[in-house]
Every structure is written in C-alpha cells, then in structure tokens.
Design a protein around this motif. Structure first.
Motif, PDB file in Angstrom:
ATOM      1  N   VAL A  95       0.842  -1.206   0.000  1.00  0.00           N
ATOM      2  CA  VAL A  95       0.000   0.000   0.000  1.00  0.00           C
ATOM      3  C   VAL A  95       0.871   1.248   0.000  1.00  0.00           C
ATOM      4  O   VAL A  95       0.591   2.220  -0.711  1.00  0.00           O
ATOM      5  CB  VAL A  95      -0.949  -0.002   1.222  1.00  0.00           C
ATOM      6  CG1 VAL A  95      -1.665   1.344   1.343  1.00  0.00           C
ATOM      7  CG2 VAL A  95      -1.975  -1.131   1.105  1.00  0.00           C
ATOM      8  N   ASP A  96       1.944   1.217   0.761  1.00  0.00           N
ATOM      9  CA  ASP A  96       2.866   2.352   0.796  1.00  0.00           C
ATOM     10  C   ASP A  96       3.439   2.614  -0.601  1.00  0.00           C
ATOM     11  O   ASP A  96       3.478   3.757  -1.065  1.00  0.00           O
ATOM     12  CB  ASP A  96       4.003   2.069   1.788  1.00  0.00           C
ATOM     13  CG  ASP A  96       4.904   3.273   1.996  1.00  0.00           C
ATOM     14  OD1 ASP A  96       4.662   4.043   2.930  1.00  0.00           O
ATOM     15  OD2 ASP A  96       5.861   3.450   1.194  1.00  0.00           O
ATOM     16  N   GLN A 147      -4.848   5.692   4.549  1.00  0.00           N
ATOM     17  CA  GLN A 147      -5.263   6.073   5.897  1.00  0.00           C
ATOM     18  C   GLN A 147      -5.644   4.861   6.732  1.00  0.00           C
ATOM     19  O   GLN A 147      -5.478   4.866   7.949  1.00  0.00           O
ATOM     20  CB  GLN A 147      -6.429   7.056   5.828  1.00  0.00           C
ATOM     21  CG  GLN A 147      -6.035   8.428   5.303  1.00  0.00           C
ATOM     22  CD  GLN A 147      -7.223   9.324   5.030  1.00  0.00           C
ATOM     23  OE1 GLN A 147      -8.319   8.851   4.702  1.00  0.00           O
ATOM     24  NE2 GLN A 147      -7.031  10.626   5.148  1.00  0.00           N
ATOM     25  N   HIS A 148      -6.154   3.813   6.081  1.00  0.00           N
ATOM     26  CA  HIS A 148      -6.505   2.577   6.787  1.00  0.00           C
ATOM     27  C   HIS A 148      -5.271   1.763   7.164  1.00  0.00           C
ATOM     28  O   HIS A 148      -5.356   0.891   8.033  1.00  0.00           O
ATOM     29  CB  HIS A 148      -7.405   1.702   5.912  1.00  0.00           C
ATOM     30  CG  HIS A 148      -8.809   2.201   5.790  1.00  0.00           C
ATOM     31  ND1 HIS A 148      -9.807   1.494   5.148  1.00  0.00           N
ATOM     32  CD2 HIS A 148      -9.396   3.355   6.209  1.00  0.00           C
ATOM     33  CE1 HIS A 148     -10.939   2.175   5.187  1.00  0.00           C
ATOM     34  NE2 HIS A 148     -10.704   3.318   5.816  1.00  0.00           N
ATOM     35  N   THR A 149      -4.150   2.038   6.492  1.00  0.00           N
ATOM     36  CA  THR A 149      -2.991   1.148   6.603  1.00  0.00           C
ATOM     37  C   THR A 149      -1.745   1.826   7.156  1.00  0.00           C
ATOM     38  O   THR A 149      -1.009   1.217   7.949  1.00  0.00           O
ATOM     39  CB  THR A 149      -2.655   0.559   5.209  1.00  0.00           C
ATOM     40  OG1 THR A 149      -3.834  -0.025   4.642  1.00  0.00           O
ATOM     41  CG2 THR A 149      -1.562  -0.484   5.310  1.00  0.00           C
ATOM     42  N   LEU A 150      -1.485   3.045   6.740  1.00  0.00           N
ATOM     43  CA  LEU A 150      -0.226   3.709   7.080  1.00  0.00           C
ATOM     44  C   LEU A 150      -0.407   4.688   8.242  1.00  0.00           C
ATOM     45  O   LEU A 150      -1.489   5.252   8.404  1.00  0.00           O
ATOM     46  CB  LEU A 150       0.307   4.471   5.853  1.00  0.00           C
ATOM     47  CG  LEU A 150       0.447   3.665   4.557  1.00  0.00           C
ATOM     48  CD1 LEU A 150       0.908   4.582   3.429  1.00  0.00           C
ATOM     49  CD2 LEU A 150       1.411   2.509   4.748  1.00  0.00           C
ATOM     50  N   PRO A 151       0.642   4.926   8.998  1.00  0.00           N
ATOM     51  CA  PRO A 151       0.552   5.911  10.082  1.00  0.00           C
ATOM     52  C   PRO A 151       0.390   7.322   9.526  1.00  0.00           C
ATOM     53  O   PRO A 151       0.905   7.624   8.437  1.00  0.00           O
ATOM     54  CB  PRO A 151       1.882   5.746  10.833  1.00  0.00           C
ATOM     55  CG  PRO A 151       2.799   5.076   9.870  1.00  0.00           C
ATOM     56  CD  PRO A 151       1.954   4.238   8.962  1.00  0.00           C
ATOM     57  N   PRO A 152      -0.315   8.193  10.257  1.00  0.00           N
ATOM     58  CA  PRO A 152      -0.557   9.558   9.773  1.00  0.00           C
ATOM     59  C   PRO A 152       0.717  10.319   9.419  1.00  0.00           C
ATOM     60  O   PRO A 152       0.744  11.076   8.445  1.00  0.00           O
ATOM     61  CB  PRO A 152      -1.287  10.224  10.955  1.00  0.00           C
ATOM     62  CG  PRO A 152      -1.922   9.096  11.681  1.00  0.00           C
ATOM     63  CD  PRO A 152      -0.974   7.947  11.547  1.00  0.00           C
ATOM     64  N   LEU A 200       4.626  12.064   2.858  1.00  0.00           N
ATOM     65  CA  LEU A 200       4.491  11.876   1.416  1.00  0.00           C
ATOM     66  C   LEU A 200       3.827  13.086   0.749  1.00  0.00           C
ATOM     67  O   LEU A 200       3.953  13.272  -0.464  1.00  0.00           O
ATOM     68  CB  LEU A 200       3.686  10.611   1.117  1.00  0.00           C
ATOM     69  CG  LEU A 200       4.397   9.297   1.475  1.00  0.00           C
ATOM     70  CD1 LEU A 200       3.483   8.113   1.256  1.00  0.00           C
ATOM     71  CD2 LEU A 200       5.674   9.138   0.635  1.00  0.00           C
ATOM     72  N   HIS A 201       3.144  13.902   1.524  1.00  0.00           N
ATOM     73  CA  HIS A 201       2.513  15.104   0.986  1.00  0.00           C
ATOM     74  C   HIS A 201       3.429  16.330   1.065  1.00  0.00           C
ATOM     75  O   HIS A 201       3.017  17.423   0.672  1.00  0.00           O
ATOM     76  CB  HIS A 201       1.212  15.408   1.735  1.00  0.00           C
ATOM     77  CG  HIS A 201       0.034  14.613   1.241  1.00  0.00           C
ATOM     78  ND1 HIS A 201      -0.356  13.431   1.810  1.00  0.00           N
ATOM     79  CD2 HIS A 201      -0.829  14.839   0.214  1.00  0.00           C
ATOM     80  CE1 HIS A 201      -1.417  12.972   1.173  1.00  0.00           C
ATOM     81  NE2 HIS A 201      -1.720  13.792   0.199  1.00  0.00           N
TER      82      HIS A 201
END
Length: 201
Positions: free
Chosen positions: A59-60, A109-114, A120-121
C-alpha cells in the motif's frame, strides 16, 4: 548476464503489474486483500510477497507512486503572475488529481501511520506554501494566520470536495469553482473584498 538481465526484466514487469493491480483494487475497495491483488495481477501470493514483504509495504508503494505522479503532473501548472489567479489554476488541476486518487488515500489512511501520509505530501504542500507566501507578500492573502494552517485549509477543502463528489452531493464540473471560491474567501485578508476568480476561466 543475459539470464540475470532476463530475470530482472521479469521482476520489473511483475512489480509493475502488482502495483497497477493494487491501485485498481484499492480504488474499488480500500481494504482489498493481498489475495485479491495477486489474483488481479496474475501472480501468486508467493511472488507478490517476494517483492513486497507485507500488505502495508505494498500500500505504501502504491501511494508513493500515486503522489509522485500527481506531483509531476502539477509541476506543469503555471503558478506565475497574480497569486489568486495562480491559485485558481492550481485548483483546476489539483482537485482532479486528488479526486482520482481519493480512494488510494483512504486505503493509505486505513494502513499507514498519519506521519507517513503527511511526509508523502511534503512536496505538494511545498508548492502550495510557496504560492501562499507569494500571495501574502503581495498583500492579497491573509497573514494573520499561520502559513501551516492555510496550507492545511487548502488540502482539507480539496479533499472535502473529492469526498462530496464521491457522495454525489457536488457535481464534478462545479468542483473547481466551488473550491476556488471557498479558498479565496478563507485566504483574503480580513476587511478586503473577496475577488470573483473562477478556476474554469
């Protein structure tokens, strides 16, 4: 050497197929399983895990690719001239990119830490911050609120519009102008008239 090169090419094709399949699956279902993704990619679970050690890692990688492509596409947007007009042009381009990838964001958002998603943004946020700072220096954007907050407002409004489109409460063709009007109302210095600038010209 030819054998090694051939294996490397096969591996690259497998990775590309897995990333493409993962993106398609996650857009349809942000909680798509590794088995679903492997089947869509035409590879076995063992092959998939040979390239991505976990679903989180996959996912990442998908989200990194989506953000990178979006950033590259937005590099082509002309942000020169009046900062308010530049903001409208950025909105016209960026909201569509975000709309297209909104389900990938949900999957992330379901998988990675905030903190990973925020990191990444960083590049896209630098673009917005630079534009805001230029507008503040020219006196057309407010400076009584922190720049970080104004950047957050930009992304919150754009992502919110994408959600509203997905829910059927906002027409896609009206989104750019709605976002632009909302942001200009938020960014215009207190007491100044809010300019009527549209993203669609």
């Amino acid at each position: 050497m030819p054998v090694t090169t051939g294996k490397r090419a096969d591996a690259q094709r497998n990775v590309a197929a897995i990333l493409d399949a993962a993106a398609a699956c996650l857009v349809r279902d942000p909680d798509a399983s590794v088995s679903d993704i492997a089947a869509a990619a035409g590879v076995g679970r063992v092959t998939l895990y040979g390239h991505f050690a976990s679903r989180t890692e996959l996912v990442d990688a998908v989200f990194v690719r989506a953000v990178t492509r979006a950033h590259e596409a937005l590099d082509a947007v002309d942000l020169t001239g009046d900062a308010r007009q530049a903001l409208a042009r950025l909105v016209a381009s960026s909201w569509q990119v975000i709309d297209e990838s909104r389900m990938l964001l949900v999957a992330a958002q379901h998988t990675l830490p905030p903190e990973r998603i925020r990191k990444l943004h960083e590049n896209p946020m630098r673009r917005v911050r630079s534009l805001l700072e230029r507008g503040r220096a020219a006196g057309v954007f407010r400076f009584d609120l922190p720049a970080d907050w104004l950047v957050a407002v930009f992304y919150t409004v754009v992502h919110g519009a994408a959600d509203e489109i997905g829910a059927g409460r906002l027409a896609a063709e009206a989104a750019a102008d709605a976002i632009t009007a909302t942001l200009l109302a938020a960014f215009t210095p207190p007491g100044d008239p809010v300019p009527q600038v549209t993203a669609t010209g």
